[in-house]
Design an enzyme around this catalytic site. Sequence first.
Site, PDB file in Angstrom:
ATOM      1  CG  ASP A  52      -0.261  10.994   5.489  1.00  0.00           C
ATOM      2  OD1 ASP A  52      -0.103  12.083   6.084  1.00  0.00           O
ATOM      3  OD2 ASP A  52      -1.279  10.697   4.859  1.00  0.00           O
TER       4      ASP A  52
ATOM      5  NE  ARG B  81       6.390  -6.825 -17.452  1.00  0.00           N
ATOM      6  CZ  ARG B  81       5.945  -6.450 -16.262  1.00  0.00           C
ATOM      7  NH1 ARG B  81       6.403  -7.046 -15.178  1.00  0.00           N
ATOM      8  NH2 ARG B  81       5.054  -5.487 -16.141  1.00  0.00           N
TER       9      ARG B  81
ATOM     10  N   GLY C 119       3.932  -9.903 -12.037  1.00  0.00           N
ATOM     11  CA  GLY C 119       2.483  -9.801 -12.139  1.00  0.00           C
ATOM     12  C   GLY C 119       1.953 -10.340 -13.449  1.00  0.00           C
TER      13      GLY C 119
ATOM     14  CG  LEU D 132      -1.927  -1.175   1.262  1.00  0.00           C
ATOM     15  CD1 LEU D 132      -2.905  -0.995   2.420  1.00  0.00           C
ATOM     16  CD2 LEU D 132      -2.683  -1.351  -0.047  1.00  0.00           C
ATOM     17  CE  LYS D 133       4.396   1.031  -4.774  1.00  0.00           C
ATOM     18  NZ  LYS D 133       3.416  -0.052  -5.030  1.00  0.00           N
TER      19      LYS D 133
END
Length: 254
Positions: free
Chosen positions: A83, A202, A231, A79-80
């Site tokens: 803040d 990749r 992915g 979720l990186k």
Amino acid sequence: MYYEALLKLMKRRIIDMVNGKEKLIVAIDTDNFEKAKEMIDKLEDSVDIFKVGLEQYVATRGKTLDYLKEKGKKVFLDLKFHDIPNTMKSAVKAAVRDNVWLMTIHVSDMEGMRQCAEIAKEEAERLNIEKPLIVGVTVLTSLSNEDLQDIGCSMTAEELVIKRAKLAQKAGIDGVVCSAREVDKIVEICGDDFVTVCPGIRPATAEIGDQKRVVTPSDAIRRGAKYIVVGRPITQAENPKEAAESIVREIENA
């Protein structure tokens, strides 16, 4: 020279003994829970670690995370967090309660990262669970040197990644997310125990897509990556299970 060569050979043998499944993280990037569930079911015998990113987490309200835990899989919660220190600290504390294996924050101010490292340790001890790994995002693999110049950064991607990796280590978090193009230099500077998670991976036959700083699985492992994230080359393959197992073999033969 003899001892350096011997050390390299010993490291090579250690890598050879590692199960490729322990280094492969598959990114489930979809906004549909049923599709995510279907993909997890297809891959459950071939993959042990799955990444739940921002799109998937928000769209499914965390249902995919819960499903993975039911399956006994390791969860990389990507979720990186980025803040003010107090907000990041609270977010990390909540993620620890979800019993994730690994999570991301952005490499930012020293105090914010330090507080994240401390609260993760404290909350895990309070719950009597294993502390999740916290890794800092250095430079997104979708950014090129030109992109960085456009936003006012005079450093190259490699220079900025290395600078941020040093900051992350000094702040006490476990490692960084980086391109495999920079991972060998990070390992050299920060040591073998510093966790390196490399997206933008990749296979040679796959399309690059929106990634700009890409590396093949075998090259990433040879450079020293602790974990690689894959992915679309797996999840969009005609046979995802076969694609995952092919990458596992490539890791083991690196």
